[in-house]
Motif scaffolding. Structure first.
Motif, short mmCIF file in Angstrom:
data_model
loop_
_atom_site.label_atom_id
_atom_site.label_comp_id
_atom_site.label_asym_id
_atom_site.label_seq_id
_atom_site.Cartn_x
_atom_site.Cartn_y
_atom_site.Cartn_z
N GLN A 77 -8.81 10.75 18.47
CA GLN A 77 -8.98 9.96 17.08
C GLN A 77 -8.48 10.76 15.95
O GLN A 77 -7.96 9.96 15.05
CB GLN A 77 -10.41 9.39 17.18
CG GLN A 77 -10.65 8.33 16.11
CD GLN A 77 -9.94 7.12 15.99
OE1 GLN A 77 -9.50 6.62 17.02
NE2 GLN A 77 -9.35 6.81 14.72
N THR A 135 -5.74 9.80 13.13
CA THR A 135 -6.10 9.44 11.82
C THR A 135 -4.99 10.34 11.05
O THR A 135 -4.70 10.00 9.95
CB THR A 135 -7.56 9.77 11.53
OG1 THR A 135 -8.21 9.18 12.20
CG2 THR A 135 -7.94 9.85 10.04
N GLN A 191 -1.78 8.96 10.94
CA GLN A 191 -1.61 7.76 10.03
C GLN A 191 -1.67 8.25 8.55
O GLN A 191 -0.83 7.53 7.69
CB GLN A 191 -2.80 6.68 10.19
CG GLN A 191 -2.73 6.17 11.31
CD GLN A 191 -3.89 5.22 11.76
OE1 GLN A 191 -5.05 5.34 10.98
NE2 GLN A 191 -4.05 4.32 12.71
N GLN A 192 -2.25 9.29 8.15
CA GLN A 192 -2.26 9.82 6.77
C GLN A 192 -1.06 10.43 6.76
O GLN A 192 -0.46 10.18 5.17
CB GLN A 192 -3.39 10.99 6.62
CG GLN A 192 -4.89 10.47 6.49
CD GLN A 192 -5.59 11.53 6.48
OE1 GLN A 192 -5.51 12.65 6.68
NE2 GLN A 192 -7.16 11.14 6.43
#
Length: 66
Positions: free
Chosen positions: A38, A42, A45-46
């Motif tokens: 996870q 994250t 995606q950033q």
């Protein structure tokens, strides 16, 4: 015969305890893997959205050269 049966029962008891401990270890490691996956999603995606550069603070900036 009676002593062999008792010895087998003791070994079985130890094997069951070990198996339960190993199962708990596997569950804990799977939870850690899930958390890491996870966190990786994250971060990915950033980076993809450009937020990684925007979220960096002044301590991350390279000072200008004189």
């Amino acid at each position: 015969m009676e002593s062999r049966l008792a010895e087998i029962e003791v070994k079985l008891s130890f094997a069951e305890e070990l198996m339960e401990e190993l199962n708990r270890t596997v569950v804990r490691q799977q939870q850690q893997i899930d958390q890491l996956q996870q966190a990786l999603r994250t971060l990915h995606q950033q980076v993809q959205s450009g937020n990684a550069a925007e979220s960096s603070g002044p301590h991350d900036e390279v000072p200008p050269h004189y």
